[in-house]
Structure formats: structure tokens, C-alpha cells
Design a protein around this motif. Structure first.
Motif, short mmCIF file in Angstrom:
data_model
loop_
_atom_site.label_atom_id
_atom_site.label_comp_id
_atom_site.label_asym_id
_atom_site.label_seq_id
_atom_site.Cartn_x
_atom_site.Cartn_y
_atom_site.Cartn_z
N GLY A 188 0.81 -1.22 0.00
CA GLY A 188 0.00 0.00 0.00
C GLY A 188 0.84 1.26 0.00
N THR A 189 1.89 1.28 0.80
CA THR A 189 2.75 2.46 0.87
C THR A 189 3.47 2.69 -0.45
N LYS A 190 4.00 1.62 -1.02
CA LYS A 190 4.70 1.76 -2.29
C LYS A 190 3.76 2.26 -3.38
N GLN A 191 2.53 1.74 -3.39
CA GLN A 191 1.56 2.17 -4.40
C GLN A 191 1.19 3.63 -4.22
N ARG A 192 1.06 4.07 -2.97
CA ARG A 192 0.74 5.49 -2.72
C ARG A 192 1.87 6.39 -3.21
N ILE A 193 3.10 5.95 -3.01
CA ILE A 193 4.26 6.72 -3.48
C ILE A 193 4.24 6.81 -5.01
N THR A 232 1.64 6.48 -7.01
CA THR A 232 0.49 7.29 -7.44
C THR A 232 0.78 8.78 -7.26
N ALA A 233 1.40 9.12 -6.14
CA ALA A 233 1.76 10.52 -5.91
C ALA A 233 2.79 10.98 -6.93
N GLY A 234 3.74 10.11 -7.25
CA GLY A 234 4.75 10.45 -8.26
C GLY A 234 4.13 10.70 -9.62
N VAL A 235 3.20 9.84 -10.02
CA VAL A 235 2.52 10.02 -11.31
C VAL A 235 1.84 11.39 -11.36
N GLU A 236 1.08 11.71 -10.34
CA GLU A 236 0.32 12.97 -10.33
C GLU A 236 1.24 14.19 -10.29
N ALA A 254 6.57 12.32 -0.81
CA ALA A 254 6.30 11.66 0.48
C ALA A 254 5.06 12.27 1.13
N GLU A 255 4.97 13.61 1.12
CA GLU A 255 3.82 14.28 1.73
C GLU A 255 2.53 13.92 1.00
N ALA A 256 2.57 13.94 -0.32
CA ALA A 256 1.38 13.63 -1.11
C ALA A 256 0.95 12.18 -0.91
N ALA A 257 1.93 11.30 -0.67
CA ALA A 257 1.63 9.88 -0.47
C ALA A 257 1.23 9.56 0.97
N GLY A 258 1.43 10.53 1.87
CA GLY A 258 1.17 10.26 3.28
C GLY A 258 2.10 9.21 3.82
N ALA A 259 3.36 9.26 3.36
CA ALA A 259 4.35 8.25 3.73
C ALA A 259 5.55 8.92 4.39
N PRO A 260 6.23 8.22 5.30
CA PRO A 260 7.46 8.77 5.87
C PRO A 260 8.49 9.00 4.77
#
Length: 199
Positions: A11-16, A18-22, A38-44
Motif C-alpha cells: 500500500g505504501t509503495k503504491q501510494r508513493i 500514485t503521488a509520483g505520477v500525479e 512523500a507528503e502527497a503519499a502520506g508516507a514517511p
């Protein structure tokens, strides 16, 4: 009960990604920082380097490959295998114009955004953007070949259609008008029609 670690990891990797794409689509590769992602993905912040130890370039490569596959799937969804190839091509450009309006003329194609930036400065990202464009051309060529175009004419036609689309996106964004995309759609349909007639 705590979720399994691998579920969290995926899930974290996918959020990163997805945030990168956008962010790459909106701000480009050089205009996007790792902290923003990282901020856009809500990830450390450190989790980006956990998943992408090669840093921003490795993340960029995965973003390009991932979004390239997604966009190829979208193209396949919009091109009806039972429809006349020229008409389907024109309809796809009309749908692309609608998407551009929905995005308020932000670049709808993260691949083109990155490719324009890095083609002369980052060989790894140039290569991966070239691979994605080649995959798109191959997929589109297969669609035209299934409609009766012989190779290599099907591939040449697909290359021309993709070039028209990407160029039209740039003109449309500058003018904040869908007119270039719609005009390119008419031209693309004419190219397909002529190829089918002569092929």
C-alpha cells in the motif's frame, strides 16, 4: 489486529507511485521534490528510499513504466475493436479533448512531461520514456493491423497518430483550447482512412 506487514508495504509503495505520477504530470520531473512525493503519499520520507534505493531516478523509472501501462490500458478501452478504425481514432481524440478540459488544461500525459524534460539530460529516463512510447505504438499498431493494415504500415500509422496526439496536447495547453486536439483528431482519422484505402 495489526495488518500484515506486506499489505502495508504494498500500500505504501503504491501510494508513493500514485503521488509520483500525479506530481510529475503536473510539475514535471525536475519540478517535483522527493519530500513533496512523500507528503502527497502520506508516507514517511525515508520510506521512499526503502522502496526506491536508487533515489529519484529509480522512482522516476517506475512511475513512467507504471503510468505508461495504465495509459495503454485506457487507450485499449477507448478503441472499439468492432468499430471502423478511422472513426474510432477520431472518437479517441474527442475523448482526449474532454479529458484535457476536465484537467483544466494540465498535461494529461506524465510520460510526455518527463520525456520533454529529460531527453537530453538523463539517459536512464530517456530510455524508459522511449520504451513506453514504443509500447504504445506497438499496441496501437496491433489495433490497426487487426483492422486490415499490413505491417509496417500499421506501425507507421500508429506513430503518426501518437505524434499528432502528443503535439496537439502541447498546443492545446498553450492555447487553453481543445481546438488543436479536435483538429488533430480529424487529421489522424484521415491518415488512418488513407492508410486503409491504400493498404
Amino acid at each position: 489486529m495489526q495488518q500484515p506487514k506486506d499489505t502495508d508495504t504494498v500500500g505504501t509503495k503504491q501510494r508513493i507511485l500514485t503521488a509520483g505520477v500525479e506530481l510529475f504530470r503536473r510539475s514535471g520531473y525536475t519540478g517535483t521534490g522527493m519530500k513533496q512525493i512523500a507528503e502527497a503519499a502520506g508516507a514517511p520520507f525515508g520510506s521512499i528510499y526503502h522502496f526506491f534505493p536508487g533515489g529519484k531516478v529509480q522512482l522516476g523509472e517506475e512511475v513512467i513504466r507504471t503510468s505508461g501501462a495504465v495509459y495503454l490500458g485506457l487507450v485499449a478501452e477507448h478503441l472499439d475493436p468492432n468499430e471502423d478504425r478511422a472513426a474510432a481514432t477520431a472518437a479517441f481524440f474527442t475523448a482526449a479533448a474532454d479529458t484535457l478540459t476536465e484537467l483544466d488544461f494540465a498535461d494529461p500525459c506524465p510520460i510526455a512531461t518527463v520525456a520533454l524534460e529529460v531527453a537530453s539530460t538523463n539517459e536512464r529516463l530517456r530510455v524508459v520514456t522511449s520504451e513506453v512510447f514504443d509500447n504504445w505504438i506497438t499496441g496501437l499498431a496491433a489495433y490497426y493491423a487487426a483492422g486490415g493494415l499490413p505491417e509496417p504500415l500499421a506501425r507507421d500509422t500508429a506513430s503518426s497518430v501518437l505524434a499528432l496526439l502528443e503535439g496537439a496536447f502541447m498546443l492545446a495547453r498553450a492555447a487553453r483550447s481543445t481546438a488543436p486536439v479536435l483538429a488533430a483528431g480529424t487529421a489522424a482519422a484521415a491518415i488512418v482512412r488513407a492508410a486503409l484505402a491504400g493498404g
